[in-house]
Write an enzyme that holds these catalytic residues in place. Structure first.
Site, PDB file in Angstrom:
ATOM      1  N   ASP A 506       0.859  -1.168   0.000  1.00 53.29           N
ATOM      2  CA  ASP A 506       0.000   0.000   0.000  1.00 53.29           C
ATOM      3  C   ASP A 506       0.903   1.228   0.000  1.00 53.29           C
ATOM      4  OD1 ASP A 506      -2.274   1.636   0.271  1.00 53.29           O
ATOM      5  OD2 ASP A 506      -2.066   1.652   2.439  1.00 53.29           O
ATOM      6  N   ARG A1029      -5.954   3.915  -7.921  1.00 55.22           N
ATOM      7  CA  ARG A1029      -7.426   3.959  -7.916  1.00 55.22           C
ATOM      8  C   ARG A1029      -8.023   2.559  -7.809  1.00 55.22           C
ATOM      9  NH1 ARG A1029      -9.618   8.878  -6.685  1.00 55.22           N
ATOM     10  NH2 ARG A1029      -8.853  10.546  -8.005  1.00 55.22           N
TER      11      ARG A1029
END
EC number: 7.6.2.1
Length: 1450
Positions: A506, A1029
């Site tokens: 992440d 996204r």
């Protein structure tokens, strides 16, 4: 994808079978739901027993990540353990020996080792799960305010929550309905919406007596609150797990949302709430949400419980889509639409909003974030999975040995019966020669059972437990700031840490700190690099924000009292909206003009820039400094005015704080304030700006300086000194238009009018991407300034900073008035509104004048660039999966070294615009990897197995056309790829490629196998992949794509709830205990405090654990096969009767005492290299990544050596002791096995010496004692054997001879390899042996010698890259002349190739906040009949009169 044989597919399905599927069946989402508020459930929802039907019973808000309960622990854990083939075999052997025919010793003793193994493993699993239960409890017992009292009743039925370990004991359905006592049966209207019923009785408003803290503070602190007051409506704190669908909740600022909540009302204007969604989608900018218009009057506990406020909420069934919701609020006959803009999701955090009141619509397993997370998986390490085939091979070998004994024994019995002496009494009942072969088969299974050692598994569990402790007590990966050690939550995956091939990370909170810091800027072609304050930086690392005094305002009263007659005073908040009722406890908002200090993580300081500003204020109008002064004033004016930032002032400390949806905007405005251009807030459409220039020249204005409170100075940290800044004047600007930022426009502009001056000019202020701004500059002017700014942007981008370019222009009144009419027509157009608005905006944003550029650092976690650079050297590919937008993801890629300076970026976009995703992937392969073999001559995509391993990138691009047969139908408009005509080169032809793909594109690419295969093939050719996204579910699908597609070992690391599914899908999941809570840690296998700790966790502990475990298992198999080999050779001389060659207790203690210590020592203490060498040479990690320390090949070698050594031991001893009844094989076996294990140990410590000699001493002592036990005590078959053993010269001669002969092949192999064919580990070990203190890495770099070069995995399968080490790890080097260009960025959806200069800026597009501003501006425009006509139009931003050029007298 890889093609497998039918057997491989069958075995794969068997190996991948998941036990949790039997016990944690995923709850199916229920049907569409209707939430009833202050209204009873309809009768058709209830069965004949008064219980709510199952379809209308909602999931509890209790979220559980643990695996077991008291009921499921035993069966589930046993099933997991019996996935090991060896355990099934041991159970079969134990059951077999319960038959008296095959019993060797007591059946209870036979099964005891298996029970011990199962018990210890179960205890370890139980301990791990208890920790998960404790983490779940911390989350589920977080408190939140819910409405209570006033006869409030929630009629919606909920499942019963679980009781920690005993969930499953209590039935979850069959909830009885709860009736609303005061249901408004007379009508369905909401108070204040469609009727004239007053909202509430002020005397009965519990909020007026501060009932928010009733549960915590009632008693001596609030003696006026008696028990009877609790019956009034109030806010009561309750645990998250007790929240029900239909409950009213009140969320305060900076609190997390416990469930998915529909907004009723907020504390802010127009009922807007701001939330931070980084825990869901990774985006750092704040999102705005607004309340349902029909419910905005519900602003207190009394309003919530009022029977007049009766309504229903119709909702979709629970869904994984986090961006779509179809719902409606029904009030009587009226229906109000609801979408995701009106909902706050679980996992988000309320920001910049005092409070929000809402109704819970989805809880627990039905909430969006939980639905995107899977159940806790049962993971098995790769080594353990590889052991199963090896155990199978041993079982097959055992079966063959037993069959051989059975056949030969049967043949011999039939041939020699009844004459052979050993067949005497063979005709007794139960001893039939006809079936003795079958009996011998089962006896052989028992005799040779140690070929699969049961002690191996318990040894592995013990060693892995110790390895988890080593990780926990490692001070190098202990974070002192939070007092947090690295914790292994799953102890059975330590060896997987040494085999990782792909890391999925992440971004927000994992790689970055979510803190934007203004670092550098370029103004008028001059770069300012800032002077970081070490004190501030140190405080920022500790989480302490710094305060800096603001300049005093000259004559603030005069500034405040200037009449606003010339400016519209109407706005959406005043003219059209009724003033919202004031809730008790809300104080008046302090005036930003009264603020005395500003607060920021790190303030921007630059001595040279401060001096230039000071010189500019006294510069002569005709001097060169005056020209630079105009640029300085314009630059910081644009920073301070072109934004949507709001201000807030602490009434106690007087500290002003800038609150923005985008952290970039807050950093830019704060940087302007640090340099004296202080944004003092907005009064409707009036922007107030304090500047040093306006204070420098204000003739006739009395300089009444507002004094700064001395108390405030003492009570706050002032990093800029105690002296107050010079006084400054205040300027006012009227905001006329906001031209919004979008990802397509890549720019934002505002149109403002300067007030309180003699000219009242209009200015267009713009900030955006460099290429967008540059193409809109006025032609023929400022070319030199543009070149200097481009060079500065290149420098900023090469350092991984986020850049933004600033420009402005002066707009004439006549032109603006005509443009404003066209803009208004575009905004109200019914057809193609967005396209028309963009065209009109672009029309105004032309002929701009360049001011400069900014550079912001997205503050990384400590050591992230260095860690990523070293992990890439280790040959690990790193993929980043983030919810942030594309530009942000690319900027982070640069700053973290994931994208190098010369890396070429391939962008794949989804959506309706541009080429289809499949065609983009095809074009990318054809353009950049034409020799890869991914696409054949027919245009068909090949499987990965048929592509070349190292496709070469093209050194010069060429226009290509599709080779597919259906090219006409798939070729996009525009044909081949094109470039901007800017002269930008393609970058270094030897550079690698980085693939960037967005969420919509990924959704298409993961849609079917053909797209998956093409995407995976392209990704394998790139050195890195960035997915932006993406949703939490897509993160998991990305991991599974690589994990299942190429069978690679994967690791996922994250810190938020949006990373849980990715962490669970990977082979190893790592959670970071960050600011986003413990959701990721609760679901992880390892918990660390910082990303940089991952480097040591993999390169050191992973390398050690994998090597130790692999070496230990191989030596375990060896020492058992060497023992079984001796038993096998003896069968030749015992008529294949499956008898033991030595006394049974020696065989019983073989794995318990004689040979257990050396292999345990290997698992605990052995290592190939020291930790500092493994950290200095990440390339050594390749040995583990390629599986060199464990596998079928090594297994076969060790098995062969065991058989070879058993033959030497048996036959030498056999023919040396012809006259001895029981030749002494036992001690030779133990000595040989232990010394062989010692020979395979690379690091000899005191513990290793002790372990190697322990078994040898024990077997000698045992033999000496056991052989002297007289038959009077109990009968032993070895009594008196000492007289033959220790007195025999053959014994003492054969002992060293057999040991040396057995060890000689392994010793010669190691000596030849070390002397003639050393690998890099051997070289490093040799150097460390004879020069322990040498700084090996530095010495090799000084000599320009790279012995590890052959180990380095190419950074890209597409290029044999000659890239140097990461920028951050290299010393500063002299940059070549300003001709350096970054590598290219190609957008495959449009075919446009451009140069990346670090642009990144994020804002919420089309959010409630910007819509509110646009509405206010539109209503103000409609209220004004005409624009004021002003004179004195100019071409530059307003400057003090002393700096203006004097007119030529002529």
């Amino acid at each position: 994808m890889k093609k497998q044989s039918k057997f491989a597919r069958w075995y794969g399905r068997f190996a991948d079978w998941k036990v949790e599927d039997l016990f944690s069946k995923k709850r199916e989402p229920g049907p569409r739901r209707t939430v009833f508020v202050n209204e009873n459930l309809p009768e058709e929802w209830v069965d004949h027993r008064g219980r709510v039907r199952k379809d209308h019973v909602y999931a509890t808000n209790q979220v559980i990540t643990s695996k077991y309960t008291i009921l499921t622990f035993l069966p589930r854990n046993l099933l997991e353990q019996f996935r090991r083939v060896a355990n099934v075999f041991f159970l079969f052997i134990a059951i077999l020996q319960f038959n008296n025919k095959f019993s060797t010793i007591s059946p209870g003793l036979v099964i005891l080792p298996l029970l011990i193994v199962l018990t210890i493993t179960a205890a370890k699993d139980a301990y791990e799960d208890v920790k998960r239960h404790q983490s779940d409890r911390r989350v589920n017992h977080t408190t939140v305010r819910v409405v209570s009292g006033g006869e409030w009743a929630n009629p919606n039925a909920m499942e019963k929550k679980a009781k920690t370990f005993v969930r499953g004991l209590i039935p979850k359905v069959g909830s009885k309905r709860q009736k609303v006592p005061n249901a408004n049966t007379g009508g369905e209207e909401l108070a204040g919406v469609t009727s004239n019923v007053p909202p509430h009785d002020p005397a009965y408003d519990s909020d007026a007596i501060s009932m928010d803290e009733v549960e915590e503070h009632h008693g001596p602190h609030f003696p006026h609150l008696r028990r009877k007051d609790i019956s009034k409506p109030h806010w009561r704190k309750t645990a998250w797990e007790d929240i029900a669908v239909g409950d009213y909740v009140k969320i305060m600022d900076d609190e997390s949302l416990p469930a998915d909540v529909l907004i009723c009302a907020t504390s802010e204007d127009e009922n807007v709430a701001f939330v931070e969604t980084k825990n869901l989608d990774g985006e750092t900018n704040l999102k705005s949400r607004n309340a349902v218009q029909a419910l905005t009057h519900i602003r207190s506990a009394t309003d919530c419980v009022s029977p007049h406020n009766r309504f229903r909420i119709d909702c979709d069934r629970p869904d994984v889509n986090m961006y779509r919701l179809n719902a409606a609020v029904r009030v009587g006959e009226e229906t109000f639409a609801v979408d995701m803009q009106n909902v706050l999701l679980r996992g988000t955090v309320l920001r910049n909003t005092k409070w929000v009141i809402g109704v819970v619509i989805y809880t627990g397993a039905d909430s969006r974030i939980v639905m995107n997370s899977g159940g806790t998986p049962s993971k098995r390490s790769k080594v353990e999975r590889q052991m199963n085939p090896q155990v199978f091979a041993n079982l097959i070998l055992l079966a063959l040995m037993a069959i051989a004994c059975a056949i030969v024994d049967s043949v011999l019995e039939r041939r020699d019966y009844p004459g052979a002496p050993w067949l005497f009494w063979a005709n007794r009942p139960g001893d039939n020669p006809s079936i003795n072969g079958l009996i011998t088969f089962f006896f052989a299974l028992i005799t040779f059972q140690n070929i699969v050692p049961i002690s191996l598994y318990i040894s592995i569990e013990f060693v892995r437990t110790c390895q988890a402790a080593f990780i926990y007590f490692d001070s190098e990966i202990y974070y002192k700031k939070t007092d947090q050690a690295t914790v292994a939550r799953s102890w059975n995956l330590s060896d997987d840490l040494g085999q990782i091939e792909y890391i999925f990370s992440d971004k927000t909170g994992t790689l970055t700190q979510n803190a934007m810091v203004f670092r550098k800027c370029c103004i008028g072609g001059k770069s300012y690099h800032g002077d970081p304050s070490m004190e501030e930086e140190g405080l920022a690392e500790k989480g302490v924000e710094s305060l800096k005094p603001l300049p005093d305002i000259i004559d603030p009263s005069k500034a405040k009292d200037i009449p606003l007659a010339d400016v519209s005073t109407t706005s959406a908040g005043s003219s059209t909206q009724p003033e919202k009722p004031k809730v008790s406890g809300e104080s008046d908002v302090p005036d930003p003009l009264d603020a005395t200090k500003s607060k920021a993580r790190v303030h921007f300081h630059d001595v040279e820039l401060s001096k230039d500003l000071q010189d500019s204020m006294s510069a002569e109008p005709t001097s060169a400094e005056a020209a630079h002064a105009r640029l300085l004033n314009g630059f910081f004016s644009v920073l301070a005015l072109c934004h949507t930032v709001l201000t807030s002032v602490d009434p106690v400390t007087g500290v002003i704080e800038y609150k923005a949806q985008s952290p970039d905007e807050a950093a830019l405005v704060q940087a302007a304030a640090d340099m004296g251009f202080v944004f003092r807030g907005r009064d409707r459409e009036i922007l107030m700006l304090q500047t040093p220039f306006s204070g420098a020249s204000s003739p006739g204005v009395e300089k009444d300086v507002v004094s700064v409170s001395e108390t405030t100075k003492k009570d706050s940290l002032d990093t800029a000194g105690t002296t107050a800044a010079p006084a400054e004047g205040l300027e006012r600007y009227e905001l006329l238009n906001i031209l919004e930022f979008t990802s397509a426009r890549k720019r934002m502009s505002v149109v403002v009018r300067k007030l309180d001056s003699d000219d009242n000019r209009l200015f267009l202020m713009t900030k955006g991407a460099d290429n967008v701004i540059f193409e809109r500059l006025k032609k023929g002017t400022g070319d030199e300034l543009k070149k200097q700014t481009e060079k500065a942007l290149d420098d900023f981008a090469s350092e991984g900073l986020r850049t933004l370019t600033l420009a402005y222009k002066v707009v004439s009144d006549d032109y603006y008035q005509a443009w404003a009419e066209r803009y208004h027509e575009a905004t109200v157009s019914l057809d193609e509104r967005e396209e028309k608005i963009e065209a009109v905006c672009s029309e105004l944003e032309q002929d701009l004048r360049l001011l400069g550029a900014t550079a912001i650092e997205d503050k990384l976690q400590d050591g992230v660039p260095e860690a990523i650079a070293d992990l890439k050297k280790a040959g690990i590919k790193i993929w980043v999966a983030t919810g942030d937008k594309l530009e942000t993801a690319i900027a982070i890629g640069h700053s973290t070294n994931l994208i190098g300076r010369d890396s070429n970026i391939i962008v794949i976009r989804g959506g309706n615009d541009g080429r289809p995703v499949y065609d983009q992937l095809i074009y990318a392969v054809e353009e950049f990897f034409p020799g890869s073999g991914i696409v054949d001559e027919k245009g068909e995509v090949k499987d990965l197995d048929h592509t070349t391993s190292l496709p070469k990138p093209v050194t010069s691009r060429k226009n290509s056309t599709s080779r597919r047969n259906s090219s006409q139908s798939v070729r996009p408009a525009g044909g081949s790829l094109r470039r901007f005509d800017t002269g930008i080169s393609m970058g270094n032809g030897l550079a690698g490629f980085v693939l960037v793909i967005d969420g919509p594109g990924l959704q298409v690419a993961l849609g079917d196998d053909e797209h998956k295969n093409l995407l995976l093939s392209l990704a394998m050719c790139c050195e890195g992949v960035i997915c932006c996204r993406v949703s939490p579910l897509q993160k998991a699908l990305i991991v599974k794509l690589v994990k299942d597609g190429i069978g690679a070992m994967t690791l996922a690391i994250g810190d938020g709830a949006n990373d849980v599914s990715m962490i669970q899908a990977a082979d190893v999941g790592v959670g970071i205990s960050g600011e986003e809570g413990l959701q990721a840690v609760n679901s992880s296998d390892y918990a660390i405090a910082q990303f940089r700790f991952l480097k040591r966790l993999l390169l050191v502990h992973g390398h050690w654990s994998y090597y130790r475990n692999g070496n230990m298992i191989l030596n375990f198999f060896y020492k058992n096969i060497v023992c079984i080999g001796v038993l096998w050779w003896f069968q030749i001389y015992c008529a294949w009767s499956s008898n033991y060659v030595f006394e049974y207790t020696y065989l019983l203690f073989w794995n318990s005492f004689w040979t257990i210590a050396p292999v345990i020592a290997i698992g605990l203490f052995d290592r190939l290299a020291d930790d500092h060498d493994l950290m200095a040479f990440p390339e050594l990690y390749r040995f583990g990544r390629e599986g060199r320390h464990f596998g079928i090949k090594l297994f076969a070698i060790y098995m062969f050596e065991g058989v070879f050594q058993s033959a030497i031991i048996y036959f030498i001893i056999m023919y040396s002791y012809v006259s001895v009844f029981r030749p002494p094989w036992r001690s030779r076996l133990a000595f040989t096995a232990n010394f062989f294990n010692g020979l395979n140990t690379n690091t000899w410590t005191g513990w290793v010496f002790f372990a190697v000699l322990l078994g040898d001493v024990l077997i000698w002592v045992y033999t000496a004692i056991y052989n002297i036990i007289a038959p009077g005590w109990f009968v032993t078959p070895v009594y008196g054997n000492n007289n033959f053993l220790f007195h025999s010269a053959l014994y003492w001669l054969a002992l060293p001879v057999t040991i040396l002969l057995c060890l000689l092949p392994r010793y010669l192999y190691k000596a030849i390899k070390m002397g003639y064919f050393p690998d890099d580990i051997d070289i490093i070990r040799y150097v460390r042996k004879f020069n322990p203190g040498a700084e090996l890495r530095r010495s090799l770099e000084e000599l320009d010698y790279h012995p590890l070069a052959q180990l380095r995995r190419p950074e890209s399968a597409a290029s044999r890259s000659v890239r140097r080490e990461s920028i951050s790890s290299l010393p500063p080097i002299a940059r070549p002349s300003g001709e350096w260009r970054g590598a290219s960025r190609t957008d495959m959806s449009t075919g446009v190739t451009s140069q990346h200069r670090g642009f990144d800026f994020s804002m919420e597009e089309g959010g409630v906040a910007i819509q509110r501003m646009q509405t206010n501006l539109s209503e103000r425009r409609m209220s004004k009949q005409s624009l004021p006509q002003t004179k004195g139009r100019g071409k530059r931003l307003t400057l003090p009169k002393s700096l203006r050029r004097k007119k030529d007298p002529s």
